[in-house]
Design an enzyme around this catalytic site. Structure first.
Site, PDB file in Angstrom:
ATOM      1  N   SER A 152       0.864  -1.181   0.000  1.00 14.81           N
ATOM      2  CA  SER A 152       0.000   0.000   0.000  1.00 14.81           C
ATOM      3  C   SER A 152       0.898   1.227   0.000  1.00 14.81           C
ATOM      4  CB  SER A 152      -0.848  -0.009   1.282  1.00 14.81           C
ATOM      5  OG  SER A 152      -1.483   1.227   1.487  1.00 14.81           O
ATOM      6  N   TYR A 165      -1.649  -0.857  10.352  1.00 16.68           N
ATOM      7  CA  TYR A 165      -1.817  -1.169   8.923  1.00 16.68           C
ATOM      8  C   TYR A 165      -0.510  -0.884   8.179  1.00 16.68           C
ATOM      9  CZ  TYR A 165      -3.858  -1.023   4.202  1.00 16.68           C
ATOM     10  OH  TYR A 165      -4.137  -1.249   2.870  1.00 16.68           O
TER      11      TYR A 165
HETATM   12  N1  LIG Z   1      -8.445  -0.336  -2.125  1.00 22.62           N
HETATM   13  C1  LIG Z   1      -7.420   0.391  -1.758  1.00 22.62           C
HETATM   14  O1  LIG Z   1      -7.480   1.625  -1.757  1.00 22.62           O
HETATM   15  C2  LIG Z   1      -6.140  -0.261  -1.348  1.00 22.62           C
HETATM   16  C3  LIG Z   1      -5.001   0.552  -1.199  1.00 22.62           C
HETATM   17  C4  LIG Z   1      -3.823  -0.038  -0.790  1.00 22.62           C
HETATM   18  C5  LIG Z   1      -3.750  -1.397  -0.566  1.00 22.62           C
HETATM   19  N2  LIG Z   1      -4.885  -2.156  -0.689  1.00 22.62           N
HETATM   20  C6  LIG Z   1      -4.777  -3.589  -0.393  1.00 22.62           C
HETATM   21  O2  LIG Z   1      -5.393  -4.320  -1.431  1.00 22.62           O
HETATM   22  C7  LIG Z   1      -5.788  -5.597  -0.955  1.00 22.62           C
HETATM   23  C8  LIG Z   1      -7.196  -5.908  -1.432  1.00 22.62           C
HETATM   24  O3  LIG Z   1      -8.111  -5.037  -0.789  1.00 22.62           O
HETATM   25  P1  LIG Z   1      -9.356  -4.399  -1.551  1.00 22.62           P
HETATM   26  O4  LIG Z   1      -9.091  -2.947  -1.663  1.00 22.62           O
HETATM   27  O5  LIG Z   1      -9.698  -5.163  -2.747  1.00 22.62           O
HETATM   28  O6  LIG Z   1     -10.472  -4.554  -0.407  1.00 22.62           O
HETATM   29  P2  LIG Z   1     -11.779  -5.469  -0.330  1.00 22.62           P
HETATM   30  O7  LIG Z   1     -12.707  -5.177  -1.458  1.00 22.62           O
HETATM   31  O8  LIG Z   1     -12.289  -5.308   1.057  1.00 22.62           O
HETATM   32  O9  LIG Z   1     -11.197  -6.931  -0.527  1.00 22.62           O
HETATM   33  C9  LIG Z   1     -10.454  -7.582   0.463  1.00 22.62           C
HETATM   34  C10 LIG Z   1     -10.386  -9.043   0.097  1.00 22.62           C
HETATM   35  O10 LIG Z   1      -9.583  -9.711   1.078  1.00 22.62           O
HETATM   36  C11 LIG Z   1     -10.284 -10.853   1.501  1.00 22.62           C
HETATM   37  N3  LIG Z   1      -9.919 -11.245   2.855  1.00 22.62           N
HETATM   38  C12 LIG Z   1      -9.933 -10.504   3.989  1.00 22.62           C
HETATM   39  N4  LIG Z   1      -9.575 -11.260   5.039  1.00 22.62           N
HETATM   40  C13 LIG Z   1      -9.314 -12.504   4.549  1.00 22.62           C
HETATM   41  C14 LIG Z   1      -8.911 -13.734   5.109  1.00 22.62           C
HETATM   42  N5  LIG Z   1      -8.688 -13.860   6.426  1.00 22.62           N
HETATM   43  N6  LIG Z   1      -8.747 -14.798   4.310  1.00 22.62           N
HETATM   44  C15 LIG Z   1      -8.970 -14.700   2.974  1.00 22.62           C
HETATM   45  N7  LIG Z   1      -9.357 -13.573   2.377  1.00 22.62           N
HETATM   46  C16 LIG Z   1      -9.538 -12.487   3.164  1.00 22.62           C
HETATM   47  C17 LIG Z   1     -11.767 -10.507   1.383  1.00 22.62           C
HETATM   48  O11 LIG Z   1     -12.520 -11.686   1.184  1.00 22.62           O
HETATM   49  P3  LIG Z   1     -13.442 -12.425   2.275  1.00 22.62           P
HETATM   50  O12 LIG Z   1     -13.975 -11.357   3.201  1.00 22.62           O
HETATM   51  O13 LIG Z   1     -14.495 -13.077   1.424  1.00 22.62           O
HETATM   52  O14 LIG Z   1     -12.537 -13.406   2.933  1.00 22.62           O
HETATM   53  C18 LIG Z   1     -11.741  -9.710   0.074  1.00 22.62           C
HETATM   54  O15 LIG Z   1     -11.821 -10.584  -1.019  1.00 22.62           O
HETATM   55  C19 LIG Z   1      -5.632  -5.535   0.572  1.00 22.62           C
HETATM   56  O16 LIG Z   1      -4.439  -6.188   0.937  1.00 22.62           O
HETATM   57  C20 LIG Z   1      -5.514  -4.050   0.854  1.00 22.62           C
HETATM   58  O17 LIG Z   1      -4.804  -3.784   2.018  1.00 22.62           O
HETATM   59  C21 LIG Z   1      -6.051  -1.632  -1.094  1.00 22.62           C
END
Ligand SMILES: NC(=O)c1ccc[n+]([C@@H]2O[C@H](COP(=O)([O-])OP(=O)(O)OC[C@H]3O[C@@H](n4cnc5c(N)ncnc54)[C@H](OP(=O)(O)O)[C@@H]3O)[C@@H](O)[C@H]2O)c1
Length: 257
Positions: A152, A165
């Protein structure tokens, strides 16, 4: 004028690859599964919400793509291993392990949200390590493969309310760099992608209502669509095998932080 980056260039070296994606039930993982499958990759999807994964598998396969899913909690090493084993059993190999699952449980340290700290440590640090543990032996045997770990902007910059985080996302970068140096003998590539604000369900994982409100406003103002991330993944995968894109940091153009 000849375009320097055409869709064809971006799609090279993607078709036919077997890509395992954790956190594929929403947001970045879901968008990337769709994007890569449209370009001929076979995708193996993991997350806890099995029904969401099945709907995505149905969508991809209905369009002629190849996909399957396994309910996977990345905090359980055996479940991550089962996902990777199943992908290899079914498709014969694993070309890319996208360690993407995550949550963003921001809060000030003085609120002592120990459950949230534990979840971020377990999902971001142990989850990524379990993904490495599960896929690495196969990649060594194949003499090739590619880890893509999701950090991130917070892995580059700590701010108020996001210390844990940011610490876990910094750990993802450190683990990725250590891995990069160690896996040279097997032609394995390592990429760490650090997104800024991207529109996903991530803000829903903030457990403190007052913090959630501020983050919600920030995302409404700045966040860009999730295919921005999918294109970054595709860029890294699509390079010729002797080119290893190690770090991608991107933000919405308007994002200051
Ligand atoms: N969106 C942003 O702005 C942003 C910025 C920087 C970094 N990120 C990173 O990008 C990654 C994806 O996040 P996103 O933005 O796509 O958010 P999201 O839409 O909330 O997706 C998060 C995903 O992680 C899964 N997850 C959470 N806990 C889990 C567990 N214990 N086991 C397996 N799967 C799990 C969730 O699936 P289930 O709940 O179905 O398990 C979901 O599919 C994360 O690592 C986040 O920190 C995102």
């Amino acid at each position: 004028m000849t375009p320097t980056t055409s869709d064809a260039a971006l799609n090279g070296n993607i078709a036919g690859k077997v890509v395992v994606i954790t956190g594929a039930s929403s947001g970045l993982g879901e968008a990337t599964a769709r994007y890569l499958a449209e370009r001929g990759a076979t995708v193996a999807l993991g997350a806890r919400r099995a029904e969401r994964l099945q709907a995505l598998v149905h969508e991809i396969t209905t369009r002629g793509g190849q996909a399957f899913a396994f309910a996977t909690d990345v905090t359980d090493a055996a479940q991550v291993q089962r996902l990777v084993d199943a992908a290899v059993e079914r498709f014969g190999r694993i070309d890319v392990m996208l360690n993407n699952a995550g949550l963003m449980a921001h809060s000030p340290l003085e609120r002592r949200k120990i459950d949230d700290w534990d979840r971020m440590i377990d999902v971001h640090i142990k989850g990524v390590l379990y993904g490495i543990a599960a896929a690495l032996p196969y990649m060594q045997k194949q003499n090739g493969g590619h880890f893509i770990n999701v950090s991130s902007v917070a892995g580059h910059k700590v701010g108020v309310n996001n210390a844990v985080y940011a610490a876990t996302k910094t750990a993802v970068r450190v683990l990725s760099e250590g891995l990069r140096q160690e896996v040279k003998p097997w032609n394995i590539r390592t990429t760490v992608i650090s997104p800024g604000a991207v529109a996903t369900e991530l803000p829903n994982s903030v457990t403190e209502p007052d913090i959630a409100e501020g983050i919600g406003q920030f995302y409404e103002t700045y966040a860009v669509p999730a295919d921005s991330f999918a294109r970054a993944v595709a860029f890294a995968i699509s390079q010729p095998d002797d080119v290893d894109i190690n770090e991608i940091l991107f933000r919405p153009t308007r994002q200051v932080l």
